[in-house]
Design a protein around this motif. Structure first.
Motif, PDB file in Angstrom:
ATOM      1  N   GLY A 122       0.805  -1.223   0.000  1.00  0.00           N
ATOM      2  CA  GLY A 122       0.000   0.000   0.000  1.00  0.00           C
ATOM      3  C   GLY A 122       0.832   1.264   0.000  1.00  0.00           C
ATOM      4  O   GLY A 122       0.457   2.272   0.606  1.00  0.00           O
ATOM      5  N   LEU A 123       1.965   1.225  -0.698  1.00  0.00           N
ATOM      6  CA  LEU A 123       2.886   2.360  -0.744  1.00  0.00           C
ATOM      7  C   LEU A 123       2.978   2.927  -2.150  1.00  0.00           C
ATOM      8  O   LEU A 123       2.682   2.233  -3.130  1.00  0.00           O
ATOM      9  N   ALA A 124       3.399   4.159  -2.250  1.00  0.00           N
ATOM     10  CA  ALA A 124       3.629   4.801  -3.543  1.00  0.00           C
ATOM     11  C   ALA A 124       4.769   5.800  -3.386  1.00  0.00           C
ATOM     12  O   ALA A 124       5.024   6.309  -2.291  1.00  0.00           O
ATOM     13  N   THR A 125       5.440   6.094  -4.482  1.00  0.00           N
ATOM     14  CA  THR A 125       6.522   7.062  -4.509  1.00  0.00           C
ATOM     15  C   THR A 125       6.032   8.307  -5.243  1.00  0.00           C
ATOM     16  O   THR A 125       5.442   8.198  -6.313  1.00  0.00           O
ATOM     17  N   VAL A 126       6.273   9.469  -4.651  1.00  0.00           N
ATOM     18  CA  VAL A 126       5.917  10.731  -5.295  1.00  0.00           C
ATOM     19  C   VAL A 126       7.154  11.216  -6.038  1.00  0.00           C
ATOM     20  O   VAL A 126       8.235  11.336  -5.448  1.00  0.00           O
ATOM     21  N   THR A 127       7.006  11.467  -7.327  1.00  0.00           N
ATOM     22  CA  THR A 127       8.115  11.991  -8.130  1.00  0.00           C
ATOM     23  C   THR A 127       7.725  13.377  -8.634  1.00  0.00           C
ATOM     24  O   THR A 127       6.563  13.617  -8.945  1.00  0.00           O
ATOM     25  N   PHE A 128       8.697  14.253  -8.694  1.00  0.00           N
ATOM     26  CA  PHE A 128       8.444  15.581  -9.245  1.00  0.00           C
ATOM     27  C   PHE A 128       9.660  16.008 -10.045  1.00  0.00           C
ATOM     28  O   PHE A 128      10.796  15.679  -9.711  1.00  0.00           O
TER      29      PHE A 128
END
Length: 163
Positions: A122-128
């Motif tokens: 249930g994890l996600a990585t935020v990329t910008f």
């Protein structure tokens, strides 16, 4: 922030990241084991010196330990972030500590991504992205990742309109 002093970022990534990163390390260890099996076969088949296999075994064992136990804990412990109105503050690095301040006016794109291991927990990585490159906040729980992504998007848009 209007003054020139910035407190250390306080937000940490999700503790479940350790599980995902350890499983990733176990996958690498499995690959090491297959390679060791092949090397053992070749050593026996062609009567290579046994020290070759011993060195490879020590290297694979060390690599497996580092990838499954040491690095996940250090990576989790040493990654901090904060999202401010005018910048994103990242503090990371196990041996060489980096502190990066990314101005919101420079953010061009923000996204979330999930691989199978992150999705499992249930994890996600935020990329910008900025013109200078790409940055990420790894392994946030999905709800937090969505809030962080949306907040960066809103703040980047507001700051862009103010220029």
């Amino acid at each position: 922030m209007n003054d020139l002093t910035y407190p250390q970022p306080q937000q940490s990534i999700d503790r479940d990241a350790l599980k995902a990163w350890r499983i990733s390390g176990l996958i690498s260890a499995t690959v090491y084991t297959v390679i060791l099996g092949l090397l053992l076969f070749l050593t026996l088949r062609f009567e290579w010196p046994s020290w070759i296999f011993a060195v490879a075994l020590a290297a694979a064992g060390t690599g497996a330990y580092v990838e499954t136990v040491l690095f996940p804990e250090l990576r989790w412990k040493h990654f901090r972030y904060d999202i401010h109105e005018h910048e994103i503050d990242l503090l990371f690095g196990m041996f060489i500590r980096r502190r990066v301040l990314i101005p919101m006016v420079k953010v061009q794109h923000v996204d979330t991504k999930q691989g199978p291991l992150l999705r499992r927990y249930g994890l996600a990585t935020v990329t910008f992205s900025t013109a200078a490159g790409s940055h990420e906040i790894p392994a946030l729980n999905e709800a937090t990742a969505e809030r962080v992504r949306n907040r960066i998007a809103v703040l980047a848009r507001i700051t862009d309109e103010e220029i």
